[in-house]
Design a protein around this motif. Structure first.
Motif, PDB file in Angstrom:
ATOM      1  N   VAL A   2       0.861  -1.178   0.000  1.00  0.00           N
ATOM      2  CA  VAL A   2       0.000   0.000   0.000  1.00  0.00           C
ATOM      3  C   VAL A   2       0.903   1.235   0.000  1.00  0.00           C
ATOM      4  N   SER A   4       0.798   5.111   0.265  1.00  0.00           N
ATOM      5  CA  SER A   4      -0.096   6.195   0.669  1.00  0.00           C
ATOM      6  C   SER A   4       0.591   7.540   0.514  1.00  0.00           C
ATOM      7  N   VAL A  36       1.053  -2.790  -6.306  1.00  0.00           N
ATOM      8  CA  VAL A  36       1.093  -1.544  -5.542  1.00  0.00           C
ATOM      9  C   VAL A  36      -0.287  -0.891  -5.590  1.00  0.00           C
ATOM     10  N   GLU A  37      -0.827  -0.669  -4.415  1.00  0.00           N
ATOM     11  CA  GLU A  37      -2.117   0.001  -4.326  1.00  0.00           C
ATOM     12  C   GLU A  37      -1.872   1.443  -3.896  1.00  0.00           C
ATOM     13  N   ARG A  39      -2.874   5.053  -2.733  1.00  0.00           N
ATOM     14  CA  ARG A  39      -3.960   5.682  -1.985  1.00  0.00           C
ATOM     15  C   ARG A  39      -3.576   7.091  -1.586  1.00  0.00           C
ATOM     16  N   CYS A  41      -3.969   9.729   1.590  1.00  0.00           N
ATOM     17  CA  CYS A  41      -4.285   9.618   3.013  1.00  0.00           C
ATOM     18  C   CYS A  41      -4.179  10.983   3.666  1.00  0.00           C
ATOM     19  N   ASP A  56       3.882   0.787   2.823  1.00  0.00           N
ATOM     20  CA  ASP A  56       3.636  -0.122   3.939  1.00  0.00           C
ATOM     21  C   ASP A  56       4.037   0.587   5.228  1.00  0.00           C
TER      22      ASP A  56
END
Ligand code: FES
Length: 81
Positions: A2, A4, A36-37, A39, A41, A56
């Protein structure tokens, strides 16, 4: 992984949007769409070192549109498994 990107107010002013766009392109370039996500935040608590990014559990700091590619290839790619 993840990935972010902080879009809190301080990081937003420092160019979060450019970083997100750069990361989108780099994820595609490296064929990492399923690994790979990406996002957005809220504040990661590292405003003075923004744009702040978390991969991560690792922080990647002082990212901007101009250095996003270098940061991605040197600091993020090695963390992708
Ligand atoms: S606004 Fe990005 S770390 Fe605080």
């Amino acid at each position: 992984m993840v990935l972010s990107v902080c879009v809190g107010s301080s990081c937003h002013l420092k160019g979060s949007y450019d970083v997100i766009e750069a990361f989108k392109r780099l994820i595609e370039k490296h064929g990492l769409g399923d690994k790979v996500e990406l996002r957005a935040c809220f504040c990661l608590g590292r405003c003075s070192d923004g744009v702040a990014v978390k991969a991560d559990n690792s922080y990647i700091l002082n990212v901007n549109g101009a250095n996003a590619e270098e940061k991605f290839e040197n600091e993020i790619l090695p963390l992708v498994s």
